[in-house]
Motif scaffolding. Structure first.
Motif, PDB file in Angstrom:
ATOM      1  N   MET A  46      23.288  -3.601 -30.376  1.00  0.00           N
ATOM      2  CA  MET A  46      22.525  -3.645 -29.346  1.00  0.00           C
ATOM      3  C   MET A  46      23.108  -4.453 -28.325  1.00  0.00           C
ATOM      4  N   LEU A  47      22.649  -4.194 -26.993  1.00  0.00           N
ATOM      5  CA  LEU A  47      22.994  -4.787 -25.727  1.00  0.00           C
ATOM      6  C   LEU A  47      22.430  -5.838 -25.206  1.00  0.00           C
ATOM      7  N   THR A  48      22.885  -7.087 -24.969  1.00  0.00           N
ATOM      8  CA  THR A  48      22.270  -8.299 -24.647  1.00  0.00           C
ATOM      9  C   THR A  48      22.269  -8.205 -22.967  1.00  0.00           C
ATOM     10  N   ILE A  49      21.052  -8.377 -22.506  1.00  0.00           N
ATOM     11  CA  ILE A  49      20.875  -8.329 -20.762  1.00  0.00           C
ATOM     12  C   ILE A  49      21.466  -9.432 -20.242  1.00  0.00           C
ATOM     13  N   HIS A  50      22.503  -9.191 -19.269  1.00  0.00           N
ATOM     14  CA  HIS A  50      23.094 -10.288 -18.492  1.00  0.00           C
ATOM     15  C   HIS A  50      22.076 -11.218 -17.555  1.00  0.00           C
ATOM     16  N   PRO A  51      22.339 -12.573 -17.949  1.00  0.00           N
ATOM     17  CA  PRO A  51      21.271 -13.232 -17.093  1.00  0.00           C
ATOM     18  C   PRO A  51      21.189 -12.932 -15.468  1.00  0.00           C
ATOM     19  N   GLN A  52      22.218 -12.353 -14.915  1.00  0.00           N
ATOM     20  CA  GLN A  52      22.124 -12.198 -13.485  1.00  0.00           C
ATOM     21  C   GLN A  52      21.757 -10.654 -13.076  1.00  0.00           C
ATOM     22  N   PHE A  53      21.483  -9.935 -14.255  1.00  0.00           N
ATOM     23  CA  PHE A  53      20.983  -8.623 -13.926  1.00  0.00           C
ATOM     24  C   PHE A  53      19.771  -8.377 -13.508  1.00  0.00           C
ATOM     25  N   ARG A  54      19.633  -7.489 -12.213  1.00  0.00           N
ATOM     26  CA  ARG A  54      18.363  -7.354 -11.631  1.00  0.00           C
ATOM     27  C   ARG A  54      18.099  -5.786 -11.590  1.00  0.00           C
ATOM     28  N   LEU A  55      16.832  -5.408 -11.739  1.00  0.00           N
ATOM     29  CA  LEU A  55      16.567  -4.027 -11.547  1.00  0.00           C
ATOM     30  C   LEU A  55      15.538  -4.038 -10.245  1.00  0.00           C
ATOM     31  N   ASP A  56      16.076  -3.250  -9.093  1.00  0.00           N
ATOM     32  CA  ASP A  56      14.833  -3.250  -8.045  1.00  0.00           C
ATOM     33  C   ASP A  56      14.608  -4.728  -7.549  1.00  0.00           C
ATOM     34  N   ASN A  57      15.401  -5.710  -7.552  1.00  0.00           N
ATOM     35  CA  ASN A  57      15.148  -7.253  -7.281  1.00  0.00           C
ATOM     36  C   ASN A  57      14.061  -7.885  -8.055  1.00  0.00           C
ATOM     37  N   LYS A  97      23.844   7.300 -18.101  1.00  0.00           N
ATOM     38  CA  LYS A  97      24.058   6.244 -18.975  1.00  0.00           C
ATOM     39  C   LYS A  97      24.566   5.028 -18.722  1.00  0.00           C
ATOM     40  N   MET A  98      26.045   5.436 -18.488  1.00  0.00           N
ATOM     41  CA  MET A  98      26.864   4.127 -18.122  1.00  0.00           C
ATOM     42  C   MET A  98      26.637   3.458 -17.019  1.00  0.00           C
ATOM     43  N   MET A  99      25.807   4.027 -15.908  1.00  0.00           N
ATOM     44  CA  MET A  99      25.423   3.107 -14.751  1.00  0.00           C
ATOM     45  C   MET A  99      24.581   2.049 -15.410  1.00  0.00           C
ATOM     46  N   TRP A 100      23.684   2.231 -16.155  1.00  0.00           N
ATOM     47  CA  TRP A 100      22.656   1.212 -16.839  1.00  0.00           C
ATOM     48  C   TRP A 100      23.615   0.051 -17.690  1.00  0.00           C
ATOM     49  N   VAL A 101      24.364   0.700 -18.457  1.00  0.00           N
ATOM     50  CA  VAL A 101      25.504  -0.194 -19.242  1.00  0.00           C
ATOM     51  C   VAL A 101      26.033  -1.064 -18.334  1.00  0.00           C
ATOM     52  N   ARG A 102      26.546  -0.717 -17.316  1.00  0.00           N
ATOM     53  CA  ARG A 102      27.540  -1.651 -16.423  1.00  0.00           C
ATOM     54  C   ARG A 102      26.777  -2.588 -15.961  1.00  0.00           C
ATOM     55  N   ALA A 103      25.535  -2.047 -15.577  1.00  0.00           N
ATOM     56  CA  ALA A 103      24.589  -3.149 -14.757  1.00  0.00           C
ATOM     57  C   ALA A 103      23.932  -4.213 -15.688  1.00  0.00           C
ATOM     58  N   LEU A 104      23.625  -3.755 -16.714  1.00  0.00           N
ATOM     59  CA  LEU A 104      22.875  -4.716 -17.761  1.00  0.00           C
ATOM     60  C   LEU A 104      24.008  -5.588 -18.506  1.00  0.00           C
ATOM     61  N   HIS A 105      25.292  -5.125 -18.608  1.00  0.00           N
ATOM     62  CA  HIS A 105      26.553  -5.956 -19.611  1.00  0.00           C
ATOM     63  C   HIS A 105      27.044  -6.732 -18.191  1.00  0.00           C
ATOM     64  N   LEU A 106      27.413  -6.215 -17.315  1.00  0.00           N
ATOM     65  CA  LEU A 106      27.979  -6.907 -16.214  1.00  0.00           C
ATOM     66  C   LEU A 106      27.196  -7.797 -15.357  1.00  0.00           C
ATOM     67  N   PHE A 111      14.662  -9.862 -15.575  1.00  0.00           N
ATOM     68  CA  PHE A 111      14.068  -9.565 -16.863  1.00  0.00           C
ATOM     69  C   PHE A 111      14.918 -10.433 -17.818  1.00  0.00           C
ATOM     70  N   SER A 112      14.250 -11.146 -18.596  1.00  0.00           N
ATOM     71  CA  SER A 112      14.749 -12.069 -19.732  1.00  0.00           C
ATOM     72  C   SER A 112      14.609 -11.712 -20.911  1.00  0.00           C
ATOM     73  N   LYS A 113      13.626 -10.596 -21.292  1.00  0.00           N
ATOM     74  CA  LYS A 113      13.577 -10.090 -22.524  1.00  0.00           C
ATOM     75  C   LYS A 113      13.457  -8.349 -22.238  1.00  0.00           C
ATOM     76  N   PRO A 114      14.065  -7.640 -23.377  1.00  0.00           N
ATOM     77  CA  PRO A 114      14.508  -6.391 -23.415  1.00  0.00           C
ATOM     78  C   PRO A 114      12.837  -5.707 -23.155  1.00  0.00           C
ATOM     79  N   GLY A 115      11.829  -6.245 -23.978  1.00  0.00           N
ATOM     80  CA  GLY A 115      10.421  -5.866 -23.829  1.00  0.00           C
ATOM     81  C   GLY A 115      10.070  -5.570 -22.505  1.00  0.00           C
ATOM     82  N   SER A 116      10.112  -6.762 -21.505  1.00  0.00           N
ATOM     83  CA  SER A 116       9.560  -6.731 -20.276  1.00  0.00           C
ATOM     84  C   SER A 116      10.367  -5.511 -19.332  1.00  0.00           C
ATOM     85  N   LEU A 117      11.470  -5.425 -19.710  1.00  0.00           N
ATOM     86  CA  LEU A 117      12.442  -4.558 -18.776  1.00  0.00           C
ATOM     87  C   LEU A 117      11.971  -2.976 -19.473  1.00  0.00           C
TER      88      LEU A 117
END
Length: 346
Positions: A1-12, A97-106, A15-21
């Motif tokens: 499973m992938l952990t959301i990077h603390p600096q990740f933002r979606l449309d500004n 799919k990889m655009m999501w992975v890069r954003a979430l992980h990096l 999200f600290s938890k997977p459920g809210s994202l």
């Protein structure tokens, strides 16, 4: 499973938890929901190939391998946390799919838009990074200065468009890769005239006895990927792509690469087309130009002269087809076209 990077933002939004994202994505981008749910909660995901070189198939990649691929892209292009990225691809395929992975992980700041022909048409924001298919890049040409670094893949780009895009301030790269290698493992800078692909970090390449590219991607597999792509190998990290081994036309003992000839013809033919071959008693294979259109007058000698083709590279015949067979993501099924034209030429 992938952990959301603390600096990740979606449309500004943070999200600290997977459920809210997932709740946000389900509301705003429902087509991405199932993939993201698997990415955030499972150890592997299934990916469908396009079917351009055979029957579509399902490939399973570990989430860890997806993360390593994202890290390789981030390292090559120096994309740090906080990178402003535009995601305008379909998440049905590996590139989206990889655009999501890069954003979430990096830890990127991601703006998601629908995968339409001109994804920048209603956007004034500027971005550090984006990925597009050729049609999107061409349709967005007037606004591409809003993107600092752009990668283009998924389909061929004509030589005319390569030269046009290379003049922009945007750093634009063509990608080489496949679903099996988790999108690109090498990129080519359009601002460089040498047409050389350079591999991402940790990726090493070689050739087999056919002259085809073999790829060593240690973060995906301990075994090398053997391709049908004929290349001019420059080093273990760089190459020039010549064409597909299974598309090579042997006419009178001369090997011709259809993709290179198509690139020269592209500016002069407005309809979809490919270079293929039909059986010939004298030549073995006779090279033909197959155009997806109703029949119209065309002067092969004049066309070849305009395109700068030598006598060896000039198609010997034109064949018209009204419906090219296509893969699920719009690529021409070359083998099916060849089978059809040989069937009716007998």
């Amino acid at each position: 499973m992938l952990t959301i990077h603390p600096q990740f933002r979606l449309d500004n939004k943070a999200f600290s938890k997977p459920g809210s994202l997932l709740d946000d994505v389900k509301t705003n981008y429902p087509d991405d929901y199932d993939f993201l749910k698997a990415l955030l909660y499972a150890r592997s995901i299934d990916v469908q190939t396009s079917g351009s070189t055979g029957q579509p198939k399902t490939i399973t990649h570990t989430v860890q391998a997806l993360q390593k691929s994202a890290e390789a892209t981030g390292k090559y292009f120096e994309l740090k946390p906080g990178t402003k990225a535009l995601h305008c691809l379909s998440s049905a395929f590996i590139a989206g799919k990889m655009m999501w992975v890069r954003a979430l992980h990096l830890g990127w700041h991601l703006t998601r838009v629908l995968p339409e022909a001109n994804p920048l048409q209603n956007i004034s924001e500027h971005f550090d990074f984006a990925a597009m298919v050729p049609l999107q890049a061409q349709s967005s040409y007037e606004q591409l200065d809003q993107i600092k670094t752009l990668i283009i893949g998924g389909a061929p780009l004509s030589k005319v468009w390569e030269e046009k895009l290379a003049k922009l301030n945007t750093d634009i790269y063509l990608t080489y890769g496949m679903t099996e290698t988790i999108t690109h493992i090498a990129v080519r800078n359009l601002k460089k005239s040498n047409a050389v692909f350079e591999t991402l970090p940790s990726v090493k390449i070689s050739q087999d006895k056919r002259g085809c590219l073999t790829i060593d991607v240690p973060y995906i597999s301990t075994q090398k990927f053997v391709t049908n792509d004929v290349v001019d190998l420059i080093s273990n990290t760089s190459f020039k792509w010549l064409g597909r081994y299974d598309h090579v036309i042997n006419t009178g003992g001369i090997k011709l690469y259809p993709e290179l000839i198509e690139q020269q013809l592209q500016p002069y033919i407005s309809c979809p087309f490919i270079i293929s071959s039909i059986a010939d008693e004298t030549l073995g294979d006779k090279m033909v130009l197959v155009i997806n259109s109703k029949a119209f007058d065309i002067d092969l000698n004049q066309l070849s002269k305009q395109a700068g083709l030598s006598a060896y590279h000039q198609p010997k015949q034109v064949i018209f087809m009204t419906d090219f067979p296509l893969t699920i993501n719009g690529k021409i099924k070359r083998n099916d076209v060849k089978s059809n034209i040989n069937k009716y030429s007998l």
